[in-house]
Design a protein around this motif. Structure first.
Motif, PDB file in Angstrom:
ATOM      1  N   GLY A 156       0.770  -1.239   0.000  1.00 46.37           N
ATOM      2  CA  GLY A 156       0.000   0.000   0.000  1.00 46.37           C
ATOM      3  C   GLY A 156       0.794   1.278   0.000  1.00 46.37           C
ATOM      4  O   GLY A 156       0.223   2.371   0.033  1.00 46.37           O
ATOM      5  N   GLY A 157       2.128   1.163  -0.014  1.00 45.98           N
ATOM      6  CA  GLY A 157       2.952   2.363  -0.057  1.00 45.98           C
ATOM      7  C   GLY A 157       2.763   3.134  -1.352  1.00 45.98           C
ATOM      8  O   GLY A 157       2.514   2.543  -2.404  1.00 45.98           O
ATOM      9  N   ASN A 158       2.878   4.444  -1.269  1.00 41.90           N
ATOM     10  CA  ASN A 158       2.658   5.301  -2.439  1.00 41.90           C
ATOM     11  C   ASN A 158       3.961   5.975  -2.835  1.00 41.90           C
ATOM     12  O   ASN A 158       4.509   6.777  -2.080  1.00 41.90           O
ATOM     13  CB  ASN A 158       1.579   6.341  -2.126  1.00 41.90           C
ATOM     14  CG  ASN A 158       1.239   7.206  -3.336  1.00 41.90           C
ATOM     15  OD1 ASN A 158       1.411   6.779  -4.471  1.00 41.90           O
ATOM     16  ND2 ASN A 158       0.765   8.410  -3.091  1.00 41.90           N
ATOM     17  N   GLY A 159       4.483   5.649  -4.022  1.00 41.41           N
ATOM     18  CA  GLY A 159       5.725   6.246  -4.480  1.00 41.41           C
ATOM     19  C   GLY A 159       6.924   5.685  -3.726  1.00 41.41           C
ATOM     20  O   GLY A 159       6.863   4.630  -3.099  1.00 41.41           O
ATOM     21  N   VAL A 160       8.030   6.402  -3.790  1.00 48.59           N
ATOM     22  CA  VAL A 160       9.264   5.961  -3.131  1.00 48.59           C
ATOM     23  C   VAL A 160       9.144   6.141  -1.621  1.00 48.59           C
ATOM     24  O   VAL A 160       8.636   7.165  -1.134  1.00 48.59           O
ATOM     25  CB  VAL A 160      10.468   6.769  -3.675  1.00 48.59           C
ATOM     26  CG1 VAL A 160      11.733   6.434  -2.899  1.00 48.59           C
ATOM     27  CG2 VAL A 160      10.660   6.481  -5.157  1.00 48.59           C
ATOM     28  N   TRP A 161       9.610   5.137  -0.879  1.00 48.95           N
ATOM     29  CA  TRP A 161       9.547   5.200   0.586  1.00 48.95           C
ATOM     30  C   TRP A 161      10.408   6.340   1.109  1.00 48.95           C
ATOM     31  O   TRP A 161      11.560   6.514   0.708  1.00 48.95           O
ATOM     32  CB  TRP A 161      10.036   3.882   1.180  1.00 48.95           C
ATOM     33  CG  TRP A 161       9.931   3.816   2.674  1.00 48.95           C
ATOM     34  CD1 TRP A 161       8.790   3.803   3.412  1.00 48.95           C
ATOM     35  CD2 TRP A 161      11.013   3.731   3.607  1.00 48.95           C
ATOM     36  NE1 TRP A 161       9.082   3.725   4.756  1.00 48.95           N
ATOM     37  CE2 TRP A 161      10.446   3.680   4.914  1.00 48.95           C
ATOM     38  CE3 TRP A 161      12.399   3.698   3.487  1.00 48.95           C
ATOM     39  CZ2 TRP A 161      11.214   3.586   6.066  1.00 48.95           C
ATOM     40  CZ3 TRP A 161      13.166   3.606   4.628  1.00 48.95           C
ATOM     41  CH2 TRP A 161      12.581   3.553   5.902  1.00 48.95           C
ATOM     42  N   ALA A 162       9.845   7.125   2.029  1.00 51.91           N
ATOM     43  CA  ALA A 162      10.553   8.288   2.577  1.00 51.91           C
ATOM     44  C   ALA A 162      10.604   8.246   4.095  1.00 51.91           C
ATOM     45  O   ALA A 162      10.552   9.282   4.756  1.00 51.91           O
ATOM     46  CB  ALA A 162       9.883   9.572   2.093  1.00 51.91           C
ATOM     47  N   GLY A 163      10.666   7.033   4.646  1.00 55.71           N
ATOM     48  CA  GLY A 163      10.798   6.900   6.086  1.00 55.71           C
ATOM     49  C   GLY A 163       9.508   6.693   6.845  1.00 55.71           C
ATOM     50  O   GLY A 163       9.521   6.605   8.078  1.00 55.71           O
ATOM     51  N   GLU A 164       8.374   6.611   6.127  1.00 55.38           N
ATOM     52  CA  GLU A 164       7.090   6.433   6.803  1.00 55.38           C
ATOM     53  C   GLU A 164       7.008   5.067   7.498  1.00 55.38           C
ATOM     54  O   GLU A 164       7.742   4.146   7.175  1.00 55.38           O
ATOM     55  CB  GLU A 164       5.932   6.528   5.793  1.00 55.38           C
ATOM     56  CG  GLU A 164       5.880   7.810   5.000  1.00 55.38           C
ATOM     57  CD  GLU A 164       6.548   7.682   3.643  1.00 55.38           C
ATOM     58  OE1 GLU A 164       6.062   8.325   2.701  1.00 55.38           O
ATOM     59  OE2 GLU A 164       7.574   6.955   3.540  1.00 55.38           O
ATOM     60  N   ASN A 185      18.857   4.302   3.195  1.00 55.50           N
ATOM     61  CA  ASN A 185      17.416   4.100   3.350  1.00 55.50           C
ATOM     62  C   ASN A 185      17.052   2.621   3.339  1.00 55.50           C
ATOM     63  O   ASN A 185      16.173   2.180   4.088  1.00 55.50           O
ATOM     64  CB  ASN A 185      16.652   4.842   2.251  1.00 55.50           C
ATOM     65  CG  ASN A 185      16.639   6.342   2.471  1.00 55.50           C
ATOM     66  OD1 ASN A 185      16.666   6.810   3.606  1.00 55.50           O
ATOM     67  ND2 ASN A 185      16.610   7.102   1.389  1.00 55.50           N
ATOM     68  N   LYS A 186      17.710   1.854   2.482  1.00 51.70           N
ATOM     69  CA  LYS A 186      17.452   0.417   2.445  1.00 51.70           C
ATOM     70  C   LYS A 186      17.816  -0.232   3.787  1.00 51.70           C
ATOM     71  O   LYS A 186      17.081  -1.073   4.312  1.00 51.70           O
ATOM     72  CB  LYS A 186      18.234  -0.238   1.306  1.00 51.70           C
ATOM     73  CG  LYS A 186      17.681   0.069  -0.088  1.00 51.70           C
ATOM     74  CD  LYS A 186      18.517  -0.595  -1.165  1.00 51.70           C
ATOM     75  CE  LYS A 186      17.957  -0.325  -2.555  1.00 51.70           C
ATOM     76  NZ  LYS A 186      16.664  -1.016  -2.795  1.00 51.70           N
ATOM     77  N   MET A 187      18.956   0.170   4.335  1.00 50.45           N
ATOM     78  CA  MET A 187      19.380  -0.393   5.620  1.00 50.45           C
ATOM     79  C   MET A 187      18.406  -0.006   6.728  1.00 50.45           C
ATOM     80  O   MET A 187      18.099  -0.804   7.618  1.00 50.45           O
ATOM     81  CB  MET A 187      20.796   0.069   5.942  1.00 50.45           C
ATOM     82  CG  MET A 187      21.849  -0.524   5.013  1.00 50.45           C
ATOM     83  SD  MET A 187      23.526   0.042   5.363  1.00 50.45           S
ATOM     84  CE  MET A 187      23.799  -0.726   6.966  1.00 50.45           C
ATOM     85  N   GLN A 188      17.905   1.234   6.687  1.00 51.18           N
ATOM     86  CA  GLN A 188      16.938   1.682   7.682  1.00 51.18           C
ATOM     87  C   GLN A 188      15.648   0.864   7.597  1.00 51.18           C
ATOM     88  O   GLN A 188      15.099   0.429   8.614  1.00 51.18           O
ATOM     89  CB  GLN A 188      16.628   3.164   7.488  1.00 51.18           C
ATOM     90  CG  GLN A 188      15.636   3.721   8.498  1.00 51.18           C
ATOM     91  CD  GLN A 188      15.270   5.175   8.222  1.00 51.18           C
ATOM     92  OE1 GLN A 188      15.831   5.824   7.344  1.00 51.18           O
ATOM     93  NE2 GLN A 188      14.300   5.678   8.947  1.00 51.18           N
ATOM     94  N   MET A 189      15.167   0.656   6.370  1.00 56.72           N
ATOM     95  CA  MET A 189      13.949  -0.132   6.198  1.00 56.72           C
ATOM     96  C   MET A 189      14.149  -1.566   6.675  1.00 56.72           C
ATOM     97  O   MET A 189      13.320  -2.123   7.406  1.00 56.72           O
ATOM     98  CB  MET A 189      13.512  -0.135   4.729  1.00 56.72           C
ATOM     99  CG  MET A 189      12.337  -1.081   4.453  1.00 56.72           C
ATOM    100  SD  MET A 189      11.775  -1.060   2.745  1.00 56.72           S
ATOM    101  CE  MET A 189      10.659   0.344   2.784  1.00 56.72           C
ATOM    102  N   LEU A 190      15.254  -2.192   6.291  1.00 61.77           N
ATOM    103  CA  LEU A 190      15.505  -3.579   6.678  1.00 61.77           C
ATOM    104  C   LEU A 190      15.683  -3.727   8.185  1.00 61.77           C
ATOM    105  O   LEU A 190      15.302  -4.752   8.765  1.00 61.77           O
ATOM    106  CB  LEU A 190      16.727  -4.119   5.943  1.00 61.77           C
ATOM    107  CG  LEU A 190      16.517  -4.407   4.456  1.00 61.77           C
ATOM    108  CD1 LEU A 190      17.838  -4.817   3.796  1.00 61.77           C
ATOM    109  CD2 LEU A 190      15.469  -5.485   4.238  1.00 61.77           C
ATOM    110  N   GLU A 191      16.228  -2.711   8.830  1.00 58.89           N
ATOM    111  CA  GLU A 191      16.377  -2.767  10.284  1.00 58.89           C
ATOM    112  C   GLU A 191      15.005  -2.818  10.947  1.00 58.89           C
ATOM    113  O   GLU A 191      14.792  -3.553  11.919  1.00 58.89           O
ATOM    114  CB  GLU A 191      17.167  -1.559  10.778  1.00 58.89           C
ATOM    115  CG  GLU A 191      17.613  -1.654  12.216  1.00 58.89           C
ATOM    116  CD  GLU A 191      18.578  -2.815  12.479  1.00 58.89           C
ATOM    117  OE1 GLU A 191      18.635  -3.256  13.648  1.00 58.89           O
ATOM    118  OE2 GLU A 191      19.262  -3.269  11.540  1.00 58.89           O
ATOM    119  N   ARG A 192      14.062  -2.058  10.417  1.00 59.18           N
ATOM    120  CA  ARG A 192      12.706  -2.092  10.961  1.00 59.18           C
ATOM    121  C   ARG A 192      12.073  -3.467  10.743  1.00 59.18           C
ATOM    122  O   ARG A 192      11.398  -4.002  11.625  1.00 59.18           O
ATOM    123  CB  ARG A 192      11.840  -1.015  10.301  1.00 59.18           C
ATOM    124  CG  ARG A 192      12.246   0.401  10.628  1.00 59.18           C
ATOM    125  CD  ARG A 192      11.155   1.373  10.204  1.00 59.18           C
ATOM    126  NE  ARG A 192      11.639   2.742  10.150  1.00 59.18           N
ATOM    127  CZ  ARG A 192      10.888   3.783   9.811  1.00 59.18           C
ATOM    128  NH1 ARG A 192       9.605   3.584   9.503  1.00 59.18           N
ATOM    129  NH2 ARG A 192      11.391   4.998   9.770  1.00 59.18           N
TER     130      ARG A 192
END
Length: 203
Positions: A156-164, A185-192
């Motif tokens: 459901g994400g819209n466009g490029v992920w910006a930390g949401e 940003n990829k590392m931040q997302m994968l950490e979550r």
């Protein structure tokens, strides 16, 4: 590297000289870097064994290996790809090592290398040519279900992920950090993702 906890018996890591220093989508060196995966896949032994290829920006969950085998059994000789919404995503490729499958990878590599295309665009162009000329492809190419092989866009994400904040479905067995620009940003997302309840206990 939790591949055993996810049901896999073997893990192979491929590395190559970095030709895209920014690691950013379609920036300098991107095409040359990504097309190499098709060459490496084409060099596998055609022994019929199942393979799940994933890019480095992927997290896997327990139960994935069994699901992969079930999917391959349901459609023998098919190649499954992640769902990039716009096109099939070559960051996740599920297949059996058959001759015609490896030949397809070689064709994608040869075409992409000659035309200076990246992996996904190379394959998409070949698909388009086959469709326009009404020539059936030698392989069956399918998108894997987005509730199993998930990413920012399929959830459901819209466009490029910006930390949401984002939701990881309970059905998800693989998360791909695409629709995400840059290594940080990829590392931040994968950490979550790795801190979610189903993966935190494996760390």
């Amino acid at each position: 590297k939790n591949y055993k906890a996810c049901g896999f018996t073997e893990y192979m890591e491929w590395t190559a000289p970095q030709s895209c220093p920014s690691a950013s989508f379609k920036q300098k060196g991107w095409n040359n870097c990504t097309i190499k995966k098709f060459k490496r896949l084409s060099e596998l032994e055609p022994d019929g064994t199942p393979v799940l290829f994933v890019d480095a920006d992927v997290a896997i969950f327990p139960g994935l290996a069994d699901w992969c085998l079930e999917w391959l059994d349901s459609d023998e000789g098919c190649i499954g790809f992640g769902d990039d919404i716009v096109q099939k995503c070559t960051g996740v490729i599920l297949f059996d090592r058959y001759d015609h499958v490896l030949d397809w990878f070689r064709l994608c590599y040869d075409f992409g290398y000659a035309m200076r295309q990246n992996d996904q665009d190379s394959m998409a162009i070949l698909e388009s040519i086959g469709s326009q000329l009404n020539v059936p492809l030698p392989v069956d190419l399918e998108k894997l279900p987005g509730d199993i092989v998930s990413n920012w866009a399929t959830t459901g994400g819209n466009g490029v992920w910006a930390g949401e904040e984002f939701h990881i479905p309970e059905t998800t067995l693989l998360w791909h950090a695409n629709w995400t620009v840059g290594v940080a940003n990829k590392m931040q997302m994968l950490e979550r993702v790795k801190n979610c309840d189903r993966l935190a206990s494996l760390r």
